[in-house]
Design a protein around this motif. Structure first.
Motif, PDB file in Angstrom:
ATOM      1  N   GLU A   1      29.711 -19.284  -0.076  1.00 13.55           N
ATOM      2  CA  GLU A   1      30.620 -18.707   0.914  1.00 13.55           C
ATOM      3  C   GLU A   1      31.056 -17.294   0.573  1.00 13.55           C
ATOM      4  O   GLU A   1      31.342 -16.524   1.490  1.00 13.55           O
ATOM      5  CB  GLU A   1      31.820 -19.604   1.205  1.00 13.55           C
TER       6      GLU A   1
ATOM      7  N   SER B   1      44.495 -31.387   2.253  1.00 17.21           N
ATOM      8  CA  SER B   1      44.286 -30.104   2.932  1.00 17.21           C
ATOM      9  C   SER B   1      45.159 -29.032   2.293  1.00 17.21           C
ATOM     10  O   SER B   1      46.336 -29.283   2.013  1.00 17.21           O
ATOM     11  CB  SER B   1      44.654 -30.263   4.409  1.00 17.21           C
ATOM     12  N   GLN B   2      44.594 -27.873   2.089  1.00 15.29           N
ATOM     13  CA  GLN B   2      45.400 -26.755   1.603  1.00 15.29           C
ATOM     14  C   GLN B   2      46.391 -26.360   2.688  1.00 15.29           C
ATOM     15  O   GLN B   2      47.594 -26.366   2.481  1.00 15.29           O
ATOM     16  CB  GLN B   2      44.487 -25.586   1.233  1.00 15.29           C
ATOM     17  N   SER B   3      45.850 -26.004   3.847  1.00 11.45           N
ATOM     18  CA  SER B   3      46.689 -25.435   4.917  1.00 11.45           C
ATOM     19  C   SER B   3      47.543 -26.481   5.625  1.00 11.45           C
ATOM     20  O   SER B   3      48.618 -26.167   6.135  1.00 11.45           O
ATOM     21  CB  SER B   3      45.796 -24.775   5.960  1.00 11.45           C
TER      22      SER B   3
ATOM     23  N   THR C   1      44.085 -27.927   9.407  1.00 13.46           N
ATOM     24  CA  THR C   1      42.669 -27.978   9.765  1.00 13.46           C
ATOM     25  C   THR C   1      42.441 -28.930  10.943  1.00 13.46           C
ATOM     26  O   THR C   1      42.779 -30.121  10.877  1.00 13.46           O
ATOM     27  CB  THR C   1      41.855 -28.408   8.522  1.00 13.46           C
TER      28      THR C   1
HETATM   29  C1  F6R Z   1      36.289 -23.162   1.204  1.00 12.71           C
HETATM   30  C2  F6R Z   1      37.405 -23.447   2.020  1.00 12.71           C
HETATM   31  C3  F6R Z   1      37.217 -24.354   3.193  1.00 12.71           C
HETATM   32  C4  F6R Z   1      38.438 -25.258   3.317  1.00 12.71           C
HETATM   33  C5  F6R Z   1      38.345 -26.136   4.555  1.00 12.71           C
HETATM   34  C6  F6R Z   1      39.542 -27.061   4.671  1.00 12.71           C
HETATM   35  O1  F6R Z   1      36.628 -22.411   0.084  1.00 12.71           O
HETATM   36  O2  F6R Z   1      38.472 -22.971   1.763  1.00 12.71           O
HETATM   37  O3  F6R Z   1      36.047 -25.096   3.073  1.00 12.71           O
HETATM   38  O4  F6R Z   1      38.515 -26.036   2.166  1.00 12.71           O
HETATM   39  O5  F6R Z   1      38.273 -25.336   5.693  1.00 12.71           O
HETATM   40  O6  F6R Z   1      40.735 -26.360   4.692  1.00 12.71           O
HETATM   41  P1  F6R Z   1      42.104 -27.035   4.341  1.00 12.71           P
HETATM   42  O7  F6R Z   1      42.092 -27.380   2.918  1.00 12.71           O
HETATM   43  O8  F6R Z   1      43.128 -25.999   4.689  1.00 12.71           O
HETATM   44  O9  F6R Z   1      42.212 -28.251   5.206  1.00 12.71           O
END
Ligand code: F6R
Length: 587
Positions: free
Chosen positions: A472, A337-339, A342
């Motif tokens: 998107e 996950s980036q953030s 999620t």
């Molecule tokens: C698309 C995008 C979303 C995230 C998804 C998961 O460009 O950014 O599809 O990848 O919402 O988010 P994280 O990585 O924060 O869990």
């Protein structure tokens, strides 16, 4: 989803929260609002983005205390009344909220029976009124917040202030909240970039925790019992969280991949090897993520099969709970996950933990919920990603998964060499000549309603992610497919000139994917080949370096650029795609 910030301190709170909201806009941009306390509570709210609003426009003067919100609506349409902050009936309590109060209908009824009135269509409005209700029974502001929050079902991060109390209260259960401090004051916000211009000393709240900023700062659990918490320094810089000379964060972050891929693989070898052992021992390994991160894990799935010879299950976060019967205490779950916030991914981890599953997180935000829930974790080191469409975090995730796959097969050094070559050779993708070429390609295809992207093997999820990116931000319908699947149905949609992006690497899938491209070409499709070598069937060739098992990374970068330019040429702001928010903290 939704950005919140509160500030108390020596600076003008109006200015601090206004700047903070502008930095949080990636979390929601339907509407915004600010409340200040200087004697009475005064609020200003409006629909749309806060972007161009100045301190003077607000006409709020200066104050030592303020709370603010930028909204991604869940309950109640986008209008000024539904914008936060929401006030209690006695107008003494203001609350900003991120999350969903699932039982708000029942709570509204309860409050109505007690003579409270409601003015908005939001779930949030029950919160200040519940606080008022409990305070009327004689408890303090803190006590009122505690009791009100105990009534809520669902997820929340809130910041609240009361006209008669010198404090701001923040609390969380299920939605992120981080506290910042500097010499002059304290900040409570959804995410660090909100106050990164003023401090990088932070403390993340855990679920069911509360923070009270008064003369100093105190932490409690939601029942009011005091807790000790540590602050830490986060190594993000303000420059990373600002657009600089770029028109949009998305382009800035695409270009930052020049550096970030390299940083993502600067990991502790010992830890990589330990995690590789854990993966090898795992009896049932699940990669779990959402959206773009889930495509990164699908790429990881192919790499693990090919390089590590290890089967992994790849499941998106929202579907993972339906696999719970396969989980045991020998299962390993790797969440990406980036953030790190999620909701669907967090929900999956909760399900896994109940079954005794060990969790390894790969996240970009230090201290985020997934990192704290996990037993082990890696940071992708891509720096703050502000653009709603994930770019630099994605390639960092793929690079780290590639390294892990090599480490699982005893080939950590080989993996490093492959990725080092990828970093070196991918530099040419950031030259203005290459970027201009992609912009030119966007000009050629911008007026088409449909774009198809095909790939095989590792390039299949690359195609899925390329299509995801195009959809998107440009709102052009784009479909990513396994090349071999096209002839089973979708080929019926190919007409003269239909753009079809074909991901070709020098791998075992090359001849077959070229055959699939031919099938499209013979039906009139316009073939865009992303590939190290040109091919006579390509109508447009995007040359990328041949970087072996790291090819997913170099194939994705031009697709990200193309998505960006398609959006810009259609007149859309790629940093704020409609209906989306950066951090999806609702299920
Ligand atoms: C698309 C995008 C979303 C995230 C998804 C998961 O460009 O950014 O599809 O990848 O919402 O988010 P994280 O990585 O924060 O869990």
């Amino acid at each position: 989803m939704c950005g919140i910030i509160g500030y108390k301190g020596g600076k003008n709170a109006v200015k601090v929260v206004l700047n903070g909201l502008k930095r949080l806009e990636y979390r929601g941009y339907d509407s915004w609002g600010i409340a200040v306390k200087d004697g009475n509570i005064r609020t200003v709210k409006d629909i749309g983005k806060i972007g161009a609003v100045s301190e003077e426009d607000l006409k709020l003067g200066s104050a030592q205390m303020a709370i603010a919100h930028t909204r991604w609506s869940t309950h109640g349409e986008v209008n000024q009344i539904n914008a936060h902050p929401h006030l209690s009936n006695n107008k003494r309590i203001a609350v900003v909220h991120n999350g969903i109060v699932e039982n708000y209908v029942k709570l509204r009824e309860f409050l109505k029976e007690n003579n409270f009135e409601f003015y908005s269509g939001t779930d949030t409005e029950v919160i200040p009124n519940l606080i008022e209700f409990f305070m009327e029974e004689g408890v303090s502001f803190k006590g009122g917040v505690s009791k009100a929050l105990a009534m809520l079902e669902g997820s929340f991060a809130i910041v609240a202030m009361h006209q008669d109390y010198p404090e701001i209260i923040g609390a969380r259960n299920g939605s992120p909240l981080v506290v910042g401090r500097n010499n002059g004051g304290f900040f409570i916000a959804s995410d660090v970039p909100a106050f990164l211009d003023l401090t990088n000393e932070v403390c993340y709240l855990d679920d069911k925790e509360m923070v009270i900023v008064g003369e100093g700062i105190d932490f409690f659990d939601l029942s009011g019992v005091k807790k000790e918490k540590e602050f830490q320094f986060i190594d993000w810089t303000l420059e990373q969280a600002e657009k600089g000379n770029y028109d949009h964060f998305m382009l800035k972050e695409i270009m930052e991949q020049k550096e970030t891929i390299k940083k993502s693989i600067e990991q502790d070898d010992k830890k990589i090897l330990e995690m590789a052992d854990l993966i090898k021992e795992g009896y049932g390994v699940f990669f779990v993520a959402c959206g773009t991160a889930s495509y990164a894990t699908r790429i990881g799935g192919y790499l693990f099969s090919k390089i590590a010879k290890k089967h992994v299950n790849v499941v998106c976060g929202s579907e993972f709970p339906y696999y719970k019967d396969f989980l045991t205490d020998k299962t390993l779950m790797i969440v990406v996950s980036q953030s790190g916030e999620t909701a669907d991914t967090i929900g999956a981890v909760k399900v896994a933990k109940e079954k005794g599953v060990k969790v390894l997180s790969i996240v970009n935000v230090m201290g985020s919920t997934l990192m704290r829930m996990a037993d082990y974790s890696f940071l992708t080191n891509a720096g703050p990603e502000i653009g709603v469409a994930s770019t630099k975090a994605t390639t960092a995730q793929i690079a780290l998964l590639t390294l892990l796959a090599y480490a699982c097969n005893g080939g950590l050094e080989e993996g490093k060499e492959v990725l080092k070559k990828c970093v070196e050779e991918s530099q040419e993708l950031f030259d203005s000549k290459f970027v201009d070429k992609i912009e030119g390609l966007a000009d050629k295809i911008v007026n088409y309603n449909d774009i198809y992207v095909i790939g095989r093997g590792t390039n299949f999820p690359v195609a899925l992610e390329a299509a995801h990116k195009i959809k998107e931000v440009s709102y052009i319908h784009a479909e990513g497919m396994a090349g071999g699947e096209l002839k089973h149905g979708t080929i019926a949609l190919i007409d003269k000139g239909t753009p079809c992006i074909c991901m070709v690497s020098n791998d075992e899938a090359k001849n077959d994917i070229i055959s699939n491209a031919m099938e499209i070409k013979s039906r009139g499709g316009f073939i865009i080949g992303i590939s190290p070598e040109d091919n006579e069937i390509f109508d447009f060739h995007v040359k990328v370096p041949d970087v072996g098992e790291a090819s997913a990374i170099v194939n994705l970068i031009p697709a990200q650029m193309l998505a960006y330019y398609l959006a810009v040429k259609k007149g859309f702001n790629p940093d704020f795609p409609k209906n989306l928010a950066k951090c999806v903290t609702v299920k």
